[in-house]
Scaffold this motif. Structure first.
Motif, PDB file in Angstrom:
ATOM      1  N   ASP A 142       0.683  -1.261   0.043  1.00  0.00           N
ATOM      2  CA  ASP A 142      -0.050  -0.060  -0.117  1.00  0.00           C
ATOM      3  C   ASP A 142       0.957   1.285  -0.014  1.00  0.00           C
ATOM      4  O   ASP A 142       0.606   2.186  -0.680  1.00  0.00           O
ATOM      5  N   LEU A 143       1.959   1.415   0.652  1.00  0.00           N
ATOM      6  CA  LEU A 143       2.960   2.626   0.810  1.00  0.00           C
ATOM      7  C   LEU A 143       3.627   2.634  -0.194  1.00  0.00           C
ATOM      8  O   LEU A 143       3.554   3.853  -0.895  1.00  0.00           O
ATOM      9  N   LEU A 144       4.015   1.618  -1.283  1.00  0.00           N
ATOM     10  CA  LEU A 144       4.531   1.955  -2.358  1.00  0.00           C
ATOM     11  C   LEU A 144       3.750   2.597  -3.588  1.00  0.00           C
ATOM     12  O   LEU A 144       4.068   3.087  -4.378  1.00  0.00           O
ATOM     13  N   ALA A 145       2.522   1.921  -3.458  1.00  0.00           N
ATOM     14  CA  ALA A 145       1.567   2.297  -4.305  1.00  0.00           C
ATOM     15  C   ALA A 145       1.214   3.854  -4.151  1.00  0.00           C
ATOM     16  O   ALA A 145       1.189   4.538  -5.224  1.00  0.00           O
ATOM     17  N   ALA A 146       1.072   4.137  -3.140  1.00  0.00           N
ATOM     18  CA  ALA A 146       0.833   5.529  -2.641  1.00  0.00           C
ATOM     19  C   ALA A 146       1.936   6.207  -3.126  1.00  0.00           C
ATOM     20  O   ALA A 146       1.799   7.620  -3.667  1.00  0.00           O
ATOM     21  N   LEU A 147       3.238   5.828  -2.747  1.00  0.00           N
ATOM     22  CA  LEU A 147       4.263   6.685  -3.122  1.00  0.00           C
ATOM     23  C   LEU A 147       4.366   6.977  -4.525  1.00  0.00           C
ATOM     24  O   LEU A 147       4.664   8.002  -5.118  1.00  0.00           O
ATOM     25  N   GLU A 148       4.238   5.809  -5.420  1.00  0.00           N
ATOM     26  CA  GLU A 148       4.618   6.075  -6.839  1.00  0.00           C
ATOM     27  C   GLU A 148       3.447   6.807  -7.381  1.00  0.00           C
ATOM     28  O   GLU A 148       3.784   7.800  -8.482  1.00  0.00           O
ATOM     29  N   THR A 149       2.187   7.134  -6.831  1.00  0.00           N
ATOM     30  CA  THR A 149       1.207   7.667  -7.197  1.00  0.00           C
ATOM     31  C   THR A 149       1.505   9.396  -6.769  1.00  0.00           C
ATOM     32  O   THR A 149       1.310  10.268  -7.797  1.00  0.00           O
ATOM     33  N   THR A 187      11.693   9.159 -10.937  1.00  0.00           N
ATOM     34  CA  THR A 187      11.503  10.561 -10.470  1.00  0.00           C
ATOM     35  C   THR A 187      12.680  11.427 -10.700  1.00  0.00           C
ATOM     36  O   THR A 187      12.592  12.614 -10.719  1.00  0.00           O
ATOM     37  N   GLY A 188      13.927  10.729 -10.583  1.00  0.00           N
ATOM     38  CA  GLY A 188      15.217  11.309 -10.650  1.00  0.00           C
ATOM     39  C   GLY A 188      15.437  12.365  -9.575  1.00  0.00           C
ATOM     40  O   GLY A 188      16.439  13.088  -9.465  1.00  0.00           O
ATOM     41  N   LEU A 189      14.673  12.080  -8.440  1.00  0.00           N
ATOM     42  CA  LEU A 189      14.866  12.843  -7.345  1.00  0.00           C
ATOM     43  C   LEU A 189      16.476  12.632  -6.639  1.00  0.00           C
ATOM     44  O   LEU A 189      16.837  11.371  -6.286  1.00  0.00           O
ATOM     45  N   TYR A 190      16.833  13.812  -6.513  1.00  0.00           N
ATOM     46  CA  TYR A 190      18.356  13.758  -5.712  1.00  0.00           C
ATOM     47  C   TYR A 190      19.540  12.994  -6.528  1.00  0.00           C
ATOM     48  O   TYR A 190      20.395  12.955  -6.194  1.00  0.00           O
ATOM     49  N   THR A 200      25.636   8.724   2.630  1.00  0.00           N
ATOM     50  CA  THR A 200      25.176   7.903   1.384  1.00  0.00           C
ATOM     51  C   THR A 200      24.135   8.790   0.685  1.00  0.00           C
ATOM     52  O   THR A 200      23.229   9.566   1.321  1.00  0.00           O
ATOM     53  N   PRO A 201      23.904   8.632  -0.747  1.00  0.00           N
ATOM     54  CA  PRO A 201      23.277   9.734  -1.616  1.00  0.00           C
ATOM     55  C   PRO A 201      22.033   9.183  -1.254  1.00  0.00           C
ATOM     56  O   PRO A 201      21.500   8.184  -1.018  1.00  0.00           O
ATOM     57  N   ASN A 202      20.840  10.303  -1.587  1.00  0.00           N
ATOM     58  CA  ASN A 202      19.484  10.200  -1.250  1.00  0.00           C
ATOM     59  C   ASN A 202      18.966   9.392  -2.529  1.00  0.00           C
ATOM     60  O   ASN A 202      17.710   9.049  -2.526  1.00  0.00           O
ATOM     61  N   TYR A 203      19.661   9.483  -3.885  1.00  0.00           N
ATOM     62  CA  TYR A 203      19.067   9.054  -4.988  1.00  0.00           C
ATOM     63  C   TYR A 203      19.060   7.526  -5.005  1.00  0.00           C
ATOM     64  O   TYR A 203      20.042   6.773  -4.656  1.00  0.00           O
ATOM     65  N   LEU A 204      17.824   7.014  -5.155  1.00  0.00           N
ATOM     66  CA  LEU A 204      17.347   5.723  -4.533  1.00  0.00           C
ATOM     67  C   LEU A 204      18.341   4.655  -5.201  1.00  0.00           C
ATOM     68  O   LEU A 204      18.568   3.627  -4.597  1.00  0.00           O
ATOM     69  N   PRO A 205      18.551   4.426  -6.688  1.00  0.00           N
ATOM     70  CA  PRO A 205      19.409   3.379  -7.133  1.00  0.00           C
ATOM     71  C   PRO A 205      20.749   3.393  -6.188  1.00  0.00           C
ATOM     72  O   PRO A 205      21.329   2.327  -6.027  1.00  0.00           O
ATOM     73  N   GLU A 206      21.531   4.630  -6.025  1.00  0.00           N
ATOM     74  CA  GLU A 206      22.849   4.669  -5.340  1.00  0.00           C
ATOM     75  C   GLU A 206      22.650   4.289  -3.828  1.00  0.00           C
ATOM     76  O   GLU A 206      23.331   3.511  -3.212  1.00  0.00           O
ATOM     77  N   PHE A 207      21.665   4.909  -3.409  1.00  0.00           N
ATOM     78  CA  PHE A 207      21.209   4.697  -1.579  1.00  0.00           C
ATOM     79  C   PHE A 207      21.043   3.314  -1.508  1.00  0.00           C
ATOM     80  O   PHE A 207      21.809   2.376  -0.797  1.00  0.00           O
ATOM     81  N   ILE A 208      20.313   2.400  -2.367  1.00  0.00           N
ATOM     82  CA  ILE A 208      19.891   0.840  -2.118  1.00  0.00           C
ATOM     83  C   ILE A 208      21.050   0.153  -2.300  1.00  0.00           C
ATOM     84  O   ILE A 208      21.415  -0.655  -1.395  1.00  0.00           O
ATOM     85  N   THR A 209      21.865   0.447  -3.526  1.00  0.00           N
ATOM     86  CA  THR A 209      23.030  -0.269  -3.741  1.00  0.00           C
ATOM     87  C   THR A 209      24.070  -0.261  -2.502  1.00  0.00           C
ATOM     88  O   THR A 209      24.752  -1.073  -2.208  1.00  0.00           O
ATOM     89  N   ILE A 210      24.182   1.008  -2.235  1.00  0.00           N
ATOM     90  CA  ILE A 210      25.445   1.196  -1.310  1.00  0.00           C
ATOM     91  C   ILE A 210      24.854   0.463   0.195  1.00  0.00           C
ATOM     92  O   ILE A 210      25.697  -0.032   1.049  1.00  0.00           O
ATOM     93  N   GLU A 211      23.784   0.666   0.693  1.00  0.00           N
ATOM     94  CA  GLU A 211      23.172   0.406   2.110  1.00  0.00           C
ATOM     95  C   GLU A 211      23.062  -1.378   1.947  1.00  0.00           C
ATOM     96  O   GLU A 211      23.465  -1.883   2.755  1.00  0.00           O
ATOM     97  N   VAL A 212      22.762  -1.749   0.810  1.00  0.00           N
ATOM     98  CA  VAL A 212      22.714  -3.139   0.608  1.00  0.00           C
ATOM     99  C   VAL A 212      24.156  -3.852   0.947  1.00  0.00           C
ATOM    100  O   VAL A 212      24.366  -4.703   1.500  1.00  0.00           O
ATOM    101  N   ASN A 213      25.052  -3.182   0.006  1.00  0.00           N
ATOM    102  CA  ASN A 213      26.509  -3.705   0.082  1.00  0.00           C
ATOM    103  C   ASN A 213      26.952  -3.690   1.288  1.00  0.00           C
ATOM    104  O   ASN A 213      27.818  -4.622   1.960  1.00  0.00           O
ATOM    105  N   LYS A 214      26.743  -2.475   2.101  1.00  0.00           N
ATOM    106  CA  LYS A 214      27.251  -2.413   3.462  1.00  0.00           C
ATOM    107  C   LYS A 214      26.764  -3.630   4.441  1.00  0.00           C
ATOM    108  O   LYS A 214      27.559  -3.983   5.221  1.00  0.00           O
ATOM    109  N   ARG A 215      25.621  -4.108   4.194  1.00  0.00           N
ATOM    110  CA  ARG A 215      25.071  -5.316   5.062  1.00  0.00           C
ATOM    111  C   ARG A 215      25.597  -6.548   4.631  1.00  0.00           C
ATOM    112  O   ARG A 215      25.729  -7.577   5.515  1.00  0.00           O
ATOM    113  N   GLN A 216      25.910  -6.742   3.328  1.00  0.00           N
ATOM    114  CA  GLN A 216      26.371  -8.007   2.855  1.00  0.00           C
ATOM    115  C   GLN A 216      27.883  -8.300   3.162  1.00  0.00           C
ATOM    116  O   GLN A 216      28.453  -9.372   3.156  1.00  0.00           O
TER     117      GLN A 216
END
Length: 218
Positions: A142-149, A187-190, A200-216
């Motif tokens: 539900d949150l993702l659907a609302a976000l995307e909209t 969205t191109g946000l940030y 960590t950058p706020n741009y989602l592709p970079e944010f997610i990649t960096i934070e996932v790598n930290k945990r792995q």
């Protein structure tokens, strides 16, 4: 410091301890000595100054934070510059609202609030549940659907919190990772944001990649 109200001597004494050199850790030490004192908190809040208001939040009685009172605090925060008012609301969320079932329920009702600060808090709280490792409610779809909209129609402070939530969903929810990255690309946000070294950058592709790598790599 000039106060708009006749403060008690206790309030005046505390205000005299706070200046431009005061750090958040100093405020926490003062609050630890005071413990909970809602009346004193309201007097400090009436000073209208940023640091005394941060201290006031620490010593408020969360049981007394009704929707009407929160609306009043929200309105008062609007007198502060953009970053300060966001900091005040985030501090209130972390130190008071997230610690009581009644105020959590209020935050969870703010998705469509008329207040941008309250909408920001709705999204930021959902992000915080995930980022602090708590088991999030079963509302990710539900949150993702609302976000995307709605994310691109939102106010800047709300947009940031929505993006932040999408980032943490992407980090911890592998099934939705590609979807969250795609949202960032769309969205191109940030994307062009310059961040300090180690941040960590706020741009989602970079944010997610960096934070996932930290945990792995742990």
């Amino acid at each position: 410091m000039d106060s708009k109200t006749n403060c008690s001597s206790k309030t005046e004494s505390i205000l005299a301890q706070i200046n431009d050199q005061t750090k958040l850790g100093d405020l926490r030490k003062i609050a630890k000595d005071i413990k909970k004192d809602h009346e004193l908190a309201m007097e400090l809040w009436s000073s209208e100054a940023f640091l005394p208001r941060l201290l006031a939040i620490l010593i408020m009685d969360k049981k007394l934070l009704t929707q009407d009172i929160l609306n009043k605090l929200d309105k008062d925060m609007q007198t502060h510059p953009f970053d300060e008012r966001n900091n005040l609301m985030d501090w209130l969320m972390a130190n008071q609202l997230a610690k009581d079932k009644k105020t959590i329920a209020l935050m969870e009702s703010w998705e469509n609030s008329s207040s941008a600060l309250q909408r920001r808090t709705f999204w930021y709280y959902q992000a915080r549940l995930r980022w602090t490792g708590q088991t999030p409610p079963d509302n990710t779809e539900d949150l993702l659907a609302a976000l995307e909209t709605t994310i691109m129609q939102e106010e800047p402070e709300v947009k940031w919190a929505m993006n932040f939530l999408a980032g943490w969903i992407g980090v911890y929810d592998e099934a939705n990772r590609a979807r969250c990255m795609k949202l960032g690309e769309k969205t191109g946000l940030y994307k062009d944001e310059v961040v300090s070294k180690g941040c960590t950058p706020n741009y989602l592709p970079e944010f997610i990649t960096i934070e996932v790598n930290k945990r792995q790599n742990k």
